[in-house]
Design a protein around this motif. Structure first.
Motif, PDB file in Angstrom:
ATOM      1  N   UNK A  40      41.859  68.227  49.949  1.00 37.09           N
ATOM      2  CA  UNK A  40      42.187  67.144  50.881  1.00 37.09           C
ATOM      3  C   UNK A  40      41.130  66.043  50.881  1.00 37.09           C
ATOM      4  N   UNK A  41      39.953  66.330  50.341  1.00 31.80           N
ATOM      5  CA  UNK A  41      38.892  65.334  50.254  1.00 31.80           C
ATOM      6  C   UNK A  41      38.930  64.548  48.941  1.00 31.80           C
ATOM      7  N   UNK A  42      39.883  64.876  48.055  1.00 35.59           N
ATOM      8  CA  UNK A  42      40.003  64.181  46.775  1.00 35.59           C
ATOM      9  C   UNK A  42      40.357  62.709  46.993  1.00 35.59           C
ATOM     10  N   UNK A  43      39.911  61.821  46.105  1.00 38.65           N
ATOM     11  CA  UNK A  43      40.240  60.391  46.256  1.00 38.65           C
ATOM     12  C   UNK A  43      41.734  60.126  46.319  1.00 38.65           C
ATOM     13  N   UNK A  44      42.516  60.861  45.532  1.00 36.56           N
ATOM     14  CA  UNK A  44      43.980  60.756  45.565  1.00 36.56           C
ATOM     15  C   UNK A  44      44.534  62.171  45.686  1.00 36.56           C
ATOM     16  N   UNK A  45      44.797  62.606  46.919  1.00 29.32           N
ATOM     17  CA  UNK A  45      45.187  63.992  47.160  1.00 29.32           C
ATOM     18  C   UNK A  45      46.516  64.312  46.486  1.00 29.32           C
ATOM     19  N   UNK A  46      47.479  63.405  46.575  1.00 30.24           N
ATOM     20  CA  UNK A  46      48.794  63.663  45.997  1.00 30.24           C
ATOM     21  C   UNK A  46      48.694  63.848  44.486  1.00 30.24           C
ATOM     22  N   UNK A  47      48.004  62.953  43.818  1.00 30.57           N
ATOM     23  CA  UNK A  47      47.863  63.061  42.361  1.00 30.57           C
ATOM     24  C   UNK A  47      47.136  64.342  41.976  1.00 30.57           C
ATOM     25  N   UNK A  48      46.100  64.679  42.726  1.00 26.24           N
ATOM     26  CA  UNK A  48      45.341  65.896  42.429  1.00 26.24           C
ATOM     27  C   UNK A  48      46.197  67.133  42.628  1.00 26.24           C
ATOM     28  N   UNK A  49      46.996  67.162  43.706  1.00 24.27           N
ATOM     29  CA  UNK A  49      47.839  68.326  43.978  1.00 24.27           C
ATOM     30  C   UNK A  49      48.946  68.462  42.947  1.00 24.27           C
ATOM     31  N   UNK A  50      49.513  67.339  42.514  1.00 20.69           N
ATOM     32  CA  UNK A  50      50.575  67.376  41.507  1.00 20.69           C
ATOM     33  C   UNK A  50      50.054  67.865  40.164  1.00 20.69           C
ATOM     34  N   UNK A  51      48.791  67.589  39.864  1.00 16.75           N
ATOM     35  CA  UNK A  51      48.229  67.934  38.558  1.00 16.75           C
ATOM     36  C   UNK A  51      47.822  69.404  38.445  1.00 16.75           C
ATOM     37  N   UNK A  52      47.694  70.088  39.575  1.00 17.07           N
ATOM     38  CA  UNK A  52      47.228  71.471  39.535  1.00 17.07           C
ATOM     39  C   UNK A  52      48.328  72.397  39.012  1.00 17.07           C
ATOM     40  N   UNK A  53      48.005  73.282  38.080  1.00 21.11           N
ATOM     41  CA  UNK A  53      49.030  74.196  37.536  1.00 21.11           C
ATOM     42  C   UNK A  53      49.359  75.307  38.527  1.00 21.11           C
ATOM     43  N   UNK A  54      50.554  75.838  38.391  1.00 24.92           N
ATOM     44  CA  UNK A  54      50.962  76.976  39.203  1.00 24.92           C
ATOM     45  C   UNK A  54      50.367  78.262  38.627  1.00 24.92           C
ATOM     46  N   UNK A  55      50.115  79.237  39.494  1.00 24.36           N
ATOM     47  CA  UNK A  55      49.553  80.512  39.040  1.00 24.36           C
ATOM     48  C   UNK A  55      50.645  81.487  38.595  1.00 24.36           C
ATOM     49  N   UNK A  56      51.884  81.181  38.941  1.00 19.73           N
ATOM     50  CA  UNK A  56      52.983  82.098  38.648  1.00 19.73           C
ATOM     51  C   UNK A  56      53.448  82.876  39.859  1.00 19.73           C
TER      52      UNK A  56
END
Length: 285
Positions: A40-56
């Motif tokens: 949540x402290x990332x400069x662009x939270x949405x972009x950072x969250x979208x880029x994270x891979x799923x663990x399965x």
């Protein structure tokens, strides 16, 4: 996008992306994030969250073991931001009536510290009414999720539990009326700012069920607030810092009448447009 904090199959806290029916666990370490608040402290939270891979790992919303979406952030609250709240506070105490009347119209809002993380509970958990209080109410509140720079990065639902008889006896007792174990509900997850409806389209609904019957049902809208989010943040941030970020409950426009008090085993359901429903049972003692 909605972000939830939950337990994975191993029983460890993790973060997931919420869809209509499920929660998909994401790998925070792939973005060098250690926890939800770091994301949540990332400069662009949405972009950072979208880029994270799923663990399965994926859970249905019904089966997900949700946690309150907080790590080490402070929880603050604003009071008397709705006309109904002003009226209710003036009803509590003749001695304090002028204080609440003045703060509603004053440039400086009422802002107070609400809870540390260990006093917060999430969706499905129990919230507490004080053992030494006989007049207690939930306070459903649209809650701002703030980065360390006090940027609004998302919204969640807050329940600012309140002992009206204690606060009404003397406004100096506000900390005891507001701050104790299990005094604050947050959840069920965080809706990022870009996914929230416009303020004029946000409805806040409170339903309280007792013995299977609805004993209180009322709604209001965020546009009934007498103050803007930006105004509240400008005062919260004066001579103050939040290294881990913060949550700010923005006040309530729904207060049950003076003849109503919560009872043990009541079920409190707060629904807010764009977020969902926060449900908590009530305990005492």
């Amino acid at each position: 996008m909605k972000l939830a904090k939950l337990l994975n199959d191993a029983g460890n806290p993790c973060v997931g992306r919420v869809s209509d029916s499920s929660v998909e666990v994401i790998d925070l370490s792939a973005g060098n994030f250690t926890c939800l608040s770091a994301l949540l402290a990332a400069p662009d939270v949405l972009a950072a969250a979208e880029a994270l891979p799923a663990t399965g790992e994926q859970f249905s919303i019904q089966d997900a073991r949700l946690l309150p979406p907080i790590d080490q952030q402070e929880v603050w609250a604003a009071g008397v931001t709705y006309k109904r709240s002003q009226t209710a506070r003036m009803e509590e105490s003749e001695a304090a009536a002028s204080c609440y009347d003045r703060v509603y119209n004053s440039p400086r809002p009422e802002i107070f510290f609400k809870a540390t993380p260990h006093r917060v509970r999430g969706h499905g958990d129990a919230l507490r009414i004080r053992e030494d209080s006989a007049w207690n109410v939930p306070e459903p509140e649209l809650t701002l999720v703030l980065s360390p720079k006090l940027k609004i990065v998302g919204f969640t639902i807050g329940n600012d539990m309140s002992s009206r008889d204690i606060e009404g006896d003397n406004p100096l007792y506000l900390p005891q009326a507001k701050m104790y174990d299990q005094c604050c509900g947050l959840g069920p997850w965080i809706t990022l700012t870009a996914s929230m409806p416009a303020k004029e389209d946000i409805e806040i609904d409170l339903k309280i069920t007792r013995d299977g019957k609805i004993v209180f049902d009322q709604a209001t809208r965020a546009t009934e607030m007498a103050r803007t989010f930006e105004d509240l943040l400008s005062w919260l941030g004066r001579d103050n810092s939040f290294p881990a970020g913060a949550f700010l409950l923005t006040g309530t426009g729904i207060v049950p009448n003076s003849d109503f008090t919560l009872a043990p085993r009541d079920q409190v359901n707060i629904s807010i447009s764009g977020i969902g429903t926060l449900s908590n049972s009530i305990v005492q003692g």
